[in-house]
Design a protein around this motif. Structure first.
Motif, short mmCIF file in Angstrom:
data_model
loop_
_atom_site.label_atom_id
_atom_site.label_comp_id
_atom_site.label_asym_id
_atom_site.label_seq_id
_atom_site.Cartn_x
_atom_site.Cartn_y
_atom_site.Cartn_z
N ASP A 70 0.83 -1.21 0.00
CA ASP A 70 0.00 0.00 0.00
C ASP A 70 0.87 1.26 0.00
OD1 ASP A 70 -2.55 1.56 0.49
OD2 ASP A 70 -1.49 2.01 2.36
N LEU A 71 1.90 1.28 0.83
CA LEU A 71 2.77 2.46 0.89
C LEU A 71 3.56 2.63 -0.39
CD1 LEU A 71 3.96 2.02 4.57
CD2 LEU A 71 2.76 4.03 3.68
N GLY A 144 9.24 8.16 -6.92
CA GLY A 144 8.16 7.19 -6.77
C GLY A 144 8.62 5.75 -6.74
N GLU A 145 9.88 5.50 -7.04
CA GLU A 145 10.38 4.13 -7.11
C GLU A 145 11.08 3.71 -5.81
OE1 GLU A 145 11.34 3.43 -11.84
OE2 GLU A 145 12.97 4.05 -10.52
N ILE A 146 11.23 2.41 -5.65
CA ILE A 146 12.06 1.84 -4.61
C ILE A 146 13.26 1.20 -5.30
CG2 ILE A 146 12.22 0.05 -2.82
CD1 ILE A 146 9.27 0.52 -2.23
N GLY A 147 14.43 1.68 -4.99
CA GLY A 147 15.65 1.15 -5.58
C GLY A 147 16.33 0.19 -4.62
N ILE A 148 16.97 -0.82 -5.18
CA ILE A 148 17.69 -1.81 -4.37
C ILE A 148 19.06 -2.01 -4.98
CG2 ILE A 148 17.70 -4.15 -3.42
CD1 ILE A 148 14.47 -2.83 -4.91
N THR A 191 15.32 8.69 0.31
CA THR A 191 15.52 8.11 1.63
C THR A 191 16.46 6.93 1.48
OG1 THR A 191 13.34 8.77 2.47
CG2 THR A 191 14.41 6.91 3.56
N VAL A 192 17.66 7.05 2.04
CA VAL A 192 18.69 6.02 1.88
C VAL A 192 18.67 5.10 3.11
CG1 VAL A 192 21.13 5.56 1.46
CG2 VAL A 192 20.09 7.66 0.56
N HIS A 275 10.49 3.29 7.47
CA HIS A 275 10.91 4.43 6.66
C HIS A 275 9.80 4.91 5.72
CE1 HIS A 275 14.99 3.36 8.01
NE2 HIS A 275 15.30 4.59 7.69
N LEU A 276 9.05 3.97 5.15
CA LEU A 276 7.95 4.36 4.28
C LEU A 276 6.82 5.04 5.07
CD1 LEU A 276 7.82 1.25 1.92
CD2 LEU A 276 8.33 3.61 1.24
#
Length: 300
Positions: A70-71, A144-148, A191-192, A275-276
């Motif tokens: 959802d987040l 808007g993305e989540i990076g890994i 946000t790292v 964090h989210l």
């Protein structure tokens, strides 16, 4: 008298456990910046907080999935209205510490279309012709993305130190460059979340043996892994220096005990959730007349 003493001890222990439960995991696992770290003082099989066993851990991790999804959707939706915020998860640790496993079991809780995953290996000839952060900048998540990152820019102060790939004077400057780089990311809405997967020497041996014992895992085994174990103390020192020099307010390090795979997965899922939730992304309002659009749609 002894009975009262035991009762006071139990009360104190219960109070300590409650305080631990109420403390955000990001505070419990955060590495203090500017203080030299002794990784031998940390138990790689510890359970600092959270589920007490594997069964509970698997259930707790699964229970986090709907809220994480959802987040993630809210974060992506907010970017369509100009919100530049995004999250970058940096995974570092010794070989077999679970970087790939984290990508599989934790990032698998998210919608893959909103994730940008990059595994960093030895620099290519083209990458060696650029500053060491060049290839990192190209792989950053978009708004808007989540990076890994499976390994990261920290390889340039880890293996570079252990194998003497660059002069020590140049190596020393890189810590400051990394700190400034990560601060600039934070200022740009990233946000790292940097996670050091703390694996024990004995558990690494067990995991390498499991790969040797299973023909289906031979593709994951590299004879060079045995040689790397011979310089384990040098890698530990390199990590201790990096964690000390580069755990900042803008981009702190988190030390996650990694001997228990189920706990590693729960802890990282929980860190991402915290964090989210702190970002608290929101769906953007529509820029159209909802009632009018409904009226027109019903007429079709």
């Amino acid at each position: 008298m002894a009975k009262k003493k035991d009762e006071r001890k139990r009360t104190k222990d219960d109070r300590g456990k409650k305080q631990q439960r109420d403390t955000p995991l990001r505070d419990l696992l955060r590495v203090p910046g500017g203080e030299r770290l002794d990784l031998t003082a940390y138990d790689a099989s510890a359970i600092p907080a959270g589920p007490a066993d594997k069964a509970a851990g698997l259930a707790a991790t699964a229970a986090l999935a709907p809220r994480l999804a959802d987040l993630q959707e809210r974060l992506y939706a907010a970017s369509t209205a100009g919100d530049r915020r995004r999250l970058l998860l940096v995974l570092q640790g010794m070989d077999t510490s679970g970087k790939g496993g984290t990508v599989k079991h934790v990032i698998g809780l998210f919608n893959p279309s909103g994730c940008r995953i990059r595994a960093f290996k030895a620099p290519t000839p083209e990458e060696r012709n650029h500053p060491f952060l060049w290839r990192i900048m190209k792989a950053l998540p978009q708004p808007g993305e989540i990076g890994i990152f499976d390994r990261s820019h920290y390889e340039d102060v880890l293996i570079a130190r252990v194998r003497d790939l660059v002069p020590r004077s140049q190596l020393g400057r890189r810590y400051g460059q990394i700190d400034r780089f990560e601060k600039s990311l934070a200022e740009d809405g990233v946000t790292v979340v940097k996670v050091f997967l703390h694996l024990s020497y004995e558990e690494q041996r067990n995991r390498l043996l499991e790969r040797l014992d299973n023909p289906e895992k031979h593709w994951k085994f590299n004879p060079g892994d045995i040689e790397e174990r011979s310089v384990w103390p040098a890698y530990r020192e390199a990590y201790e220096i990096a964690l000390e020099r580069c755990s900042t307010d803008e981009a702190p390090w988190y030390l996650v005990p990694a001997d228990r795979k189920w706990y590693r997965n729960w802890a990282i899922s929980k860190l991402l959730l915290e964090h989210l939730e702190a970002l608290d992304p929101a769906y953007p309002p529509g820029d159209f007349d909802v009632d009018e659009c409904r009226r027109r749609l019903l007429m079709t």
